[in-house]
Enzyme design. Structure first.
Site, short mmCIF file in Angstrom:
data_model
loop_
_atom_site.label_atom_id
_atom_site.label_comp_id
_atom_site.label_asym_id
_atom_site.label_seq_id
_atom_site.Cartn_x
_atom_site.Cartn_y
_atom_site.Cartn_z
N LYS A 231 0.75 -1.01 -0.01
CA LYS A 231 0.02 -0.38 -0.15
C LYS A 231 1.04 1.39 0.01
O LYS A 231 1.27 1.14 1.08
CB LYS A 231 -1.07 0.13 1.65
CG LYS A 231 -1.88 1.34 1.02
CD LYS A 231 -2.51 1.78 2.78
CE LYS A 231 -2.99 2.84 3.49
NZ LYS A 231 -3.53 2.43 4.31
N ASP A 236 -2.72 10.29 3.88
CA ASP A 236 -3.39 10.07 4.46
C ASP A 236 -4.73 11.56 5.07
O ASP A 236 -4.35 11.57 5.97
CB ASP A 236 -4.26 9.12 4.88
CG ASP A 236 -5.09 8.16 4.00
OD1 ASP A 236 -5.88 9.10 3.54
OD2 ASP A 236 -5.79 7.27 5.68
N LYS A 243 -9.85 13.29 8.05
CA LYS A 243 -9.15 12.54 9.76
C LYS A 243 -9.36 14.37 10.70
O LYS A 243 -9.01 15.27 10.34
CB LYS A 243 -7.92 12.40 9.78
CG LYS A 243 -7.69 10.94 9.15
CD LYS A 243 -6.49 10.62 8.81
CE LYS A 243 -6.47 9.00 8.24
NZ LYS A 243 -6.51 7.90 9.21
N ASP A 254 1.71 5.90 6.13
CA ASP A 254 0.51 5.37 4.81
C ASP A 254 1.10 4.70 4.01
O ASP A 254 0.40 3.81 3.64
CB ASP A 254 -0.69 5.89 5.43
CG ASP A 254 -1.63 5.42 5.43
OD1 ASP A 254 -1.49 4.31 6.05
OD2 ASP A 254 -2.95 6.20 4.63
N ASP A 313 -12.03 7.61 4.13
CA ASP A 313 -10.61 7.15 5.07
C ASP A 313 -10.73 5.68 4.95
O ASP A 313 -9.31 5.39 5.71
CB ASP A 313 -10.58 7.60 6.80
CG ASP A 313 -9.51 7.64 6.96
OD1 ASP A 313 -8.25 7.71 6.61
OD2 ASP A 313 -9.76 7.72 8.80
N GLU A 315 -9.27 3.93 2.66
CA GLU A 315 -9.20 4.09 0.99
C GLU A 315 -8.26 3.24 0.67
O GLU A 315 -7.76 2.97 -0.83
CB GLU A 315 -8.60 5.35 0.89
CG GLU A 315 -6.60 5.60 0.92
CD GLU A 315 -6.47 5.71 2.81
OE1 GLU A 315 -5.83 5.27 2.71
OE2 GLU A 315 -7.40 6.16 3.23
N ARG A 317 -7.82 0.73 1.87
CA ARG A 317 -8.05 -1.42 0.54
C ARG A 317 -8.96 -1.49 -0.47
O ARG A 317 -9.08 -1.98 -1.75
CB ARG A 317 -9.51 -1.77 1.85
CG ARG A 317 -10.42 -0.87 1.92
CD ARG A 317 -11.68 -1.43 3.36
NE ARG A 317 -10.66 -1.31 4.47
CZ ARG A 317 -11.29 -1.10 5.53
NH1 ARG A 317 -12.25 -1.95 5.65
NH2 ARG A 317 -10.54 -0.72 6.64
#
Length: 463
Positions: A231, A236, A243, A254, A313, A315, A317
Site C-alpha cells: 500500500k 492520508d 481526519k 501510510d 478514510d 482508502e 483497501r
C-alpha cells in the site's frame, strides 16, 4: 556487495580491527565469578558496576586514556536479542570490537547494525558514530543486505511527504529496480482508467500529484513465483471524511506497506534468490479537492466487484483491491501484501506486533517459525468467515467500511480476500510501520516489520 540504499550512510562496521578497542559484553554472573578481563573486572568493582541490561561502563587505561568498555546484558540476554544495538548509540566514536559475548555472531552484529540507524537527512549537523569490527564467523554479506532492506523501509517512511509524494516514491522504486537490473513499468493518471485500475484512480485523483501503479519484475521465469503488493498512500487526509489534526501527524507513514515490500524486494534481489519476483505498488495521495471521491459513491473494481464508499478514510483497501486483483491474474505461488491498514490491528496487538491473515495453515506455521528464528515478531489473526456478511453493502457488492466498529482488521482482511481467488497461497500483513518508542535496535520513527522473517521464509522455501 553494494546494496541499494535510498540514503547513503557510512557503514556501521569496520574490517580493520588493528587499533579497535574491546567491548566486554557481560552478564551479572561474569562480574560475580570474575570470568572477564582482570583490568575490566577491577574497574567494574571500583565503579560498582552490576552488568544491568543495556548498561555501559567505559574503562580507562593506566595512563587515563580510553581503553575499552563493559556492556551489560542483564541476567537473561535472550530476552533482548538485539540489545547490542544500544552500543551503536552509546559508544564514543571510534573503532570497537566485541571481546566476549554470550551471543551468536550474527545476532550480535545484526543487533548492532540495526541500532546504528540514524535519520539525519534534515539535520544541519551530523555526528559520526562508532564502528564495530564485524565478527569473523558472522555472515557479513547477509547481515548487510538485511540492514540495507530495513534501512530502505525506514528511510522511505521517515521522509516527509513534501519529499516523498507519489512522484518521489516512483523515483525511489525505479532506482531500486535499476540497481538490481529489474524491469519496471508505471501506469499514471487517466491511463489507470484505460488500463482498468478504477479504484486506484478514484482514491488518488484529487491530488495534484497523479495516482499511479508501479510494477517491478526480476528473476527468471520458471522459478517460484513470488509477488509482493504494498500500500502506497503517501499521505492520508482521510479524504472528505477528514481526519482530525492529531490523526494526520503520522500520515506520511501510510505508504509503510510500499516501503516494506521494497525493503523485502531488496533483500531477495541482493541475495540472488532463485525466484520469479513481481512487486506491485499502487501509489496515491488521499487528498481533498472538488473531484475527490465521496461517501455514498459506488465504483466498479478491476475484478468487476462493485464497492460502496461508506468512508473515504478507508482508502487503503480500495487501492489494494485493484492491485491484488492484478497480481492474482498471474496465479503466483505466494502473494504477500503489506499495508498500514487499520487502527483495529493496533488496538488488538499494539504497534510492535503486526497481525497477519491467511487461510493457508502450512504457510502460517512456516511464518511463525521464521518469526521466532529471526526475532521479527508477528501474530496470526483469524480470517473468520462469520464476519464476511459484514462487508456486504445494500446497493453494491461490498462496502469499504462496515458499520458497527467491531473486528475491523478482520473485515478489512476479508474485503481483500474477495480479490484473491486464483493465487496458490496468500498472506496479508496489517503493519503499523512505526516505532513509537526507542528500542535498542531502533529509534523512534519509521520501522520495517515482518520483512526479515518473510525473507527467511522465502529463502528456506527454495531449499
Amino acid at each position: 556487495m553494494a546494496p541499494y540504499q535510498y540514503i547513503e550512510r557510512p557503514s556501521p562496521f569496520t574490517v580493520k580491527g588493528g587499533s579497535s578497542l574491546p567491548i566486554f559484553a557481560v552478564t551479572p554472573a561474569h562480574i560475580e565469578t570474575g570470568t572477564i578481563d582482570p583490568v575490566a573486572l577491577d574497574w567494574a568493582g571500583k565503579a560498582g558496576y552490576k552488568a544491568e541490561t543495556g548498561s555501559l561502563l567505559l574503562i580507562p587505561t593506566s595512563d587515563g586514556h580510553l581503553g575499552g568498555a563493559l556492556f551489560g546484558l542483564g541476567k537473561n540476554p535472550s530476552k533482548a536479542p538485539f540489545l547490542t544495538g544500544k552500543l551503536a548509540r552509546s559508544l564514543p566514536a571510534g573503532e570497537w570490537h566485541i571481546e566476549t559475548a554470550p551471543l551468536t555472531a550474527n545476532r550480535l552484529a545484526l543487533g548492532y547494525g540495526l541500532g546504528s540507524y540514524r535519520f539525519d537527512r534534515y539535520k544541519s549537523e551530523k555526528s559520526a558514530g562508532p564502528t564495530l569490527l564485524i565478527p569473523q564467523d558472522a555472515d557479513a554479506p547477509d547481515i548487510k543486505r538485511q540492514l540495507a532492506g530495513v534501512f530502505l523501509a525506514r528511510d522511505l517512511i521517515n521522509t516527509p511527504t513534501n519529499d516523498m509524494g507519489p512522484a518521489q516514491l516512483e523515483a525511489a522504486f525505479r532506482a531500486l529496480a535499476a540497481h538490481y537490473g529489474a524491469e519496471t513499468s508505471v501506469i499514471t493518471g487517466a491511463e489507470l482508467l484505460d488500463r482498468n485500475f478504477p479504484l486506484v484512480h478514484t482514491v488518488g485523483r484529487a491530488s495534484a500529484d497523479a495516482p499511479r501503479l508501479l510494477e517491478m519484475r526480476w528473476g527468471k521465469k520458471g522459478h517460484r513465483r513470488i509477488t509482493l503488493v504494498g500500500k502506497g498512500v503517501c499521505f492520508d487526509t482521510g479524504g472528505l471524511d477528514i481526519k482530525p489534526a492529531s490523526s494526520m501527524l503520522l500520515m506520511k507513514k501510510d505508504m509503510g506497506g510500499a516501503a516494506n515490500v521494497m525493503g523485502l524486494a531488496l533483500m531477495i534481489m541482493d541475495a540472488k534468490l532463485k525466484v520469479d519476483l513481481r512487486v506491485i505498488v499502487p501509489v496515491v495521495e488521499n487528498s481533498i479537492s472538488a473531484n475527490a471521491f465521496r461517501p455514498g459513491d459506488i465504483y466498479r473494481s478491476r475484478k468487476g466487484l462493485t464497492v460502496q464508499i461508506d468512508n473515504t478514510d478507508a482508502e487503503g483497501r480500495l487501492i489494494l483491491a485493484d492491485a491484488l486483483a492484478y497480481a492474482d491474474e498471474e496465479e503466483p505461488d505466494l502473494l504477500v501484501d503489506m499495508a498500514t491498514l487499520t487502527g483495529a490491528a493496533r488496538v488488538a496487538l499494539g504497534p510492535d506486533l503486526p497481525p497477519f491473515f491467511t487461510d493457508d495453515d502450512q504457510l502460517a506455521d512456516d511464518l511463525n517459525d521464521a518469526s521466532i528464528e529471526t526475532d521479527d515478531p508477528m501474530w496470526r489473526m483469524p480470517l473468520y468467515m462469520g464476519y464476511d456478511r459484514d462487508i456486504s453493502a445494500r446497493l453494491a457488492d461490498l462496502t469499504n467500511a462496515p458499520s458497527g466498529g467491531m473486528a475491523g482488521s478482520i473485515t478489512a482482511a476479508l474485503f481483500l480476500k474477495r480479490f484473491v481467488t486464483q493465487t496458490k497461497s496468500w498472506v496479508h500483513f496489517d503493519i503499523f510501520g512505526w516505532a513509537q518508542s526507542e528500542r535498542p535496535h531502533s529509534p523512534v520513527g519509521g520501522e520495517a516489520q515482518a520483512i526479515r522473517a518473510l525473507y527467511q521464509h522465502i529463502r528456506r522455501s527454495l531449499r
